[in-house]
Design an enzyme around this catalytic site. Structure first.
Site, PDB file in Angstrom:
ATOM      1  N   GLY A  10      -2.832  -2.033   1.084  1.00  0.00           N
ATOM      2  CA  GLY A  10      -1.724  -2.691   0.682  1.00  0.00           C
ATOM      3  C   GLY A  10      -0.825  -3.309   1.780  1.00  0.00           C
ATOM      4  CB  VAL A  14       5.844  -0.680   1.822  1.00  0.00           C
ATOM      5  CG1 VAL A  14       5.642   0.602   2.572  1.00  0.00           C
ATOM      6  CG2 VAL A  14       6.939  -0.831   0.862  1.00  0.00           C
ATOM      7  NE  ARG A  83      12.435   0.387  -8.677  1.00  0.00           N
ATOM      8  CZ  ARG A  83      13.411   0.800  -8.481  1.00  0.00           C
ATOM      9  NH1 ARG A  83      14.224   1.198  -9.767  1.00  0.00           N
ATOM     10  NH2 ARG A  83      14.182   1.266  -7.450  1.00  0.00           N
ATOM     11  NE  ARG A  89      11.780   4.635  -7.400  1.00  0.00           N
ATOM     12  CZ  ARG A  89      12.961   4.980  -7.381  1.00  0.00           C
ATOM     13  NH1 ARG A  89      13.558   5.458  -8.197  1.00  0.00           N
ATOM     14  NH2 ARG A  89      13.684   4.690  -6.361  1.00  0.00           N
ATOM     15  CG  ASN A  96       2.060   0.274  -9.329  1.00  0.00           C
ATOM     16  OD1 ASN A  96       1.362  -0.788  -9.227  1.00  0.00           O
ATOM     17  ND2 ASN A  96       3.045   0.530  -8.794  1.00  0.00           N
ATOM     18  CB  VAL A 119       4.011   4.424  -0.046  1.00  0.00           C
ATOM     19  CG1 VAL A 119       5.555   3.701  -0.130  1.00  0.00           C
ATOM     20  CG2 VAL A 119       3.773   5.295   1.251  1.00  0.00           C
ATOM     21  NE  ARG A 152      16.833   3.533   0.110  1.00  0.00           N
ATOM     22  CZ  ARG A 152      16.007   3.241  -0.645  1.00  0.00           C
ATOM     23  NH1 ARG A 152      15.566   4.113  -1.564  1.00  0.00           N
ATOM     24  NH2 ARG A 152      15.129   2.292  -0.467  1.00  0.00           N
ATOM     25  CG  HIS A 176      11.187   8.190  -5.156  1.00  0.00           C
ATOM     26  ND1 HIS A 176      12.273   8.079  -4.228  1.00  0.00           N
ATOM     27  CD2 HIS A 176      10.467   6.914  -5.080  1.00  0.00           C
ATOM     28  CE1 HIS A 176      12.309   6.923  -3.710  1.00  0.00           C
ATOM     29  NE2 HIS A 176      11.440   6.160  -4.223  1.00  0.00           N
TER      30      HIS A 176
HETATM   31  N1  LIG Z   1       7.851   5.777  -2.552  1.00  0.00           N
HETATM   32  C1  LIG Z   1       8.821   5.182  -2.098  1.00  0.00           C
HETATM   33  O1  LIG Z   1      10.020   5.616  -1.610  1.00  0.00           O
HETATM   34  C2  LIG Z   1       8.490   3.546  -2.063  1.00  0.00           C
HETATM   35  C3  LIG Z   1       9.604   2.865  -1.446  1.00  0.00           C
HETATM   36  C4  LIG Z   1       9.451   1.344  -1.639  1.00  0.00           C
HETATM   37  C5  LIG Z   1       8.168   0.689  -2.246  1.00  0.00           C
HETATM   38  N2  LIG Z   1       7.295   1.756  -2.892  1.00  0.00           N
HETATM   39  C6  LIG Z   1       6.403   1.248  -3.472  1.00  0.00           C
HETATM   40  O2  LIG Z   1       5.465   1.006  -2.803  1.00  0.00           O
HETATM   41  C7  LIG Z   1       4.657  -0.159  -3.175  1.00  0.00           C
HETATM   42  C8  LIG Z   1       4.290  -1.380  -2.508  1.00  0.00           C
HETATM   43  O3  LIG Z   1       5.739  -2.237  -2.424  1.00  0.00           O
HETATM   44  P1  LIG Z   1       5.764  -3.553  -1.535  1.00  0.00           P
HETATM   45  O4  LIG Z   1       6.946  -3.876  -1.513  1.00  0.00           O
HETATM   46  O5  LIG Z   1       4.768  -3.288  -0.291  1.00  0.00           O
HETATM   47  O6  LIG Z   1       4.660  -4.590  -2.465  1.00  0.00           O
HETATM   48  P2  LIG Z   1       4.030  -5.666  -2.055  1.00  0.00           P
HETATM   49  O7  LIG Z   1       4.286  -6.501  -3.555  1.00  0.00           O
HETATM   50  O8  LIG Z   1       4.925  -6.546  -0.947  1.00  0.00           O
HETATM   51  O9  LIG Z   1       2.659  -5.332  -1.591  1.00  0.00           O
HETATM   52  C9  LIG Z   1       1.765  -4.537  -2.487  1.00  0.00           C
HETATM   53  C10 LIG Z   1       0.151  -5.031  -2.130  1.00  0.00           C
HETATM   54  O10 LIG Z   1      -0.572  -4.323  -2.815  1.00  0.00           O
HETATM   55  C11 LIG Z   1      -1.687  -5.307  -2.972  1.00  0.00           C
HETATM   56  N3  LIG Z   1      -2.501  -4.617  -4.033  1.00  0.00           N
HETATM   57  C12 LIG Z   1      -2.513  -4.577  -5.108  1.00  0.00           C
HETATM   58  N4  LIG Z   1      -3.405  -4.075  -5.570  1.00  0.00           N
HETATM   59  C13 LIG Z   1      -4.349  -3.755  -4.934  1.00  0.00           C
HETATM   60  C14 LIG Z   1      -5.503  -3.082  -4.790  1.00  0.00           C
HETATM   61  N5  LIG Z   1      -6.504  -2.812  -5.955  1.00  0.00           N
HETATM   62  N6  LIG Z   1      -6.254  -2.712  -3.681  1.00  0.00           N
HETATM   63  C15 LIG Z   1      -5.462  -3.246  -2.505  1.00  0.00           C
HETATM   64  N7  LIG Z   1      -4.468  -3.737  -2.254  1.00  0.00           N
HETATM   65  C16 LIG Z   1      -3.781  -4.153  -3.394  1.00  0.00           C
HETATM   66  C17 LIG Z   1      -1.160  -6.434  -3.239  1.00  0.00           C
HETATM   67  O11 LIG Z   1      -2.012  -7.610  -2.904  1.00  0.00           O
HETATM   68  C18 LIG Z   1       0.192  -6.698  -2.366  1.00  0.00           C
HETATM   69  O12 LIG Z   1      -0.500  -7.176  -0.979  1.00  0.00           O
HETATM   70  C19 LIG Z   1       5.279  -0.482  -4.609  1.00  0.00           C
HETATM   71  O13 LIG Z   1       4.629   0.245  -5.649  1.00  0.00           O
HETATM   72  C20 LIG Z   1       6.662   0.047  -4.399  1.00  0.00           C
HETATM   73  O14 LIG Z   1       7.366   0.203  -5.618  1.00  0.00           O
HETATM   74  C21 LIG Z   1       7.794   3.104  -2.755  1.00  0.00           C
END
Ligand SMILES: NC(=O)c1ccc[n+]([C@@H]2O[C@H](COP(=O)([O-])OP(=O)(O)OC[C@H]3O[C@@H](n4cnc5c(N)ncnc54)[C@H](O)[C@@H]3O)[C@@H](O)[C@H]2O)c1
Length: 311
Positions: A10, A14, A83, A89, A96, A119, A152, A176
């Protein structure tokens, strides 16, 4: 001697920011993988071109091809949807889960001995999917939530008490989600209990703000969710593992009877070193903490039951 290698799946907000922290700390070579291979390649190249300015010597690769991830020491899974405002979530669950399943299968093929840091949200359920699909022991599948939620909490405490964040220690237990449990009894400023600095109503406000910390950012950004602190938190976990630091960090861990909880991921304090999760710290919780942790674990269990039905 081989440099450590970390794959980040990804290359969105993040993932790309995690690559940025890893490179700037010179922790490991980074392979950024995304469905959008050109975007991953472009971000990796852009970051690599900052190396002569920032003086880091790590190799950055961006690709859609998992062969490049072979023999990764650690893998951060951020693939999935983030989100949007008004979206919980839990709305993310089905989409996801499918993405995390597919990613985990491909990662395991090339790096069967790696440690997975999940993540993607809903976090505790996605860690469950990664554990089930990989078949890895619990030491090598860890969810990132607690480091972020605790950061946080600590940031809000520092702001409320007007002290340096460096002197604030505290952590969050549980899932979470809105039921997470900031452990105020264990929070201290320079070792001094929190209630010496802040009145109860102020502490309660901080707990509430921590629980809604993700939503606060979503509502401001409007087109995505938080990424600086989340990626920094995932990288702290990777650093603890790569450097065998034995850090005690709040992480989502597959519990096997600790706190009377089994067969689900819940945030607890864990020792992270080269073996991944090397220990789970067992605290003596008081009755209120036990009740809150149980409530939070019940919310996680609901998600897991839902995701099991989709697998
Ligand atoms: N655990 C936590 O505390 C926490 C905190 C922030 C974000 N998140 C989660 O992390 C994830 C990513 O967030 P983000 O802001 O980077 O989102 P984002 O949309 O900016 O990036 C997600 C990326 O995943 C890629 N993707 C989708 N399907 C894929 C696949 N099958 N194989 C490879 N890549 C794929 C997309 O092309 C995109 O570039 C989300 O699910 C978000 O909710 C979790």
């Amino acid at each position: 001697m081989r440099r450590a290698k970390v794959t980040v799946v990804g290359a969105g907000n993040v993932g790309a920011t995690a690559a940025h922290w890893i490179a700037s700390k010179e922790l490991a070579d980074v392979v950024l993988v995304d469905l959008n291979a050109d975007m991953a390649a472009g971000k990796a190249l852009d970051l690599a071109e900052a190396a002569p300015v920032e003086n880091f010597d790590v190799r950055l690769t961006g690709t859609g091809d998992y062969a490049a991830t072979e023999n990764s020491d650690a893998v951060i899974i951020t693939a999935g949807l983030a989100r949007k405002p008004g979206m919980s979530r839990d709305d993310l669950l089905r989409t996801n889960a499918k993405i995390v399943r597919e990613v985990t299968e491909k990662i395991c093929k090339y790096s069967p001995n790696t440690t997975l840091i999940v993540v993607s949200n809903p976090l505790d359920a996605m860690a469950y999917v990664a554990k089930k699909v990989s078949g890895f022991p619990r030491s090598r599948v860890i969810g990132m939530a607690g480091v972020l939620d605790s950061a946080r909490f600590r940031a809000f405490v520092a702001e409320g008490a007007q002290v340096s964040v460096e002197d604030v220690y505290g952590f969050v237990y549980g899932g979470h989600g809105d039921t997470m449990v900031p452990m105020t009894r264990y929070c201290s400023i320079a070792g001094v209990p929190l209630e010496k600095f802040l009145a109860k109503d102020k502490i309660d406000q901080i707990v509430e703000r921590t629980r809604k910390g993700g939503a606060e950012i979503v509502n401001l950004l409007k087109t995505g969710s938080a990424f600086y602190a989340p990626s920094s938190s995932a990288v702290a976990m990777v650093e603890a593992i790569l450097k065998d630091k034995k850090r005690i960090l709040p992480c989502a861990v597959w519990l096997e009877g600790e706190y009377n909880l089994s067969n689900l991921f819940v945030g607890v304090l864990a020792k992270l070193g080269k073996g991944g999760v090397e220990d789970v710290i067992k605290l003596d919780l008081n009755d209120a903490e036990k009740t809150e942790l149980k409530k939070s674990a019940d919310a996680v269990q609901e998600l897991i039951t839902a995701v099991e039905g989709m697998m």
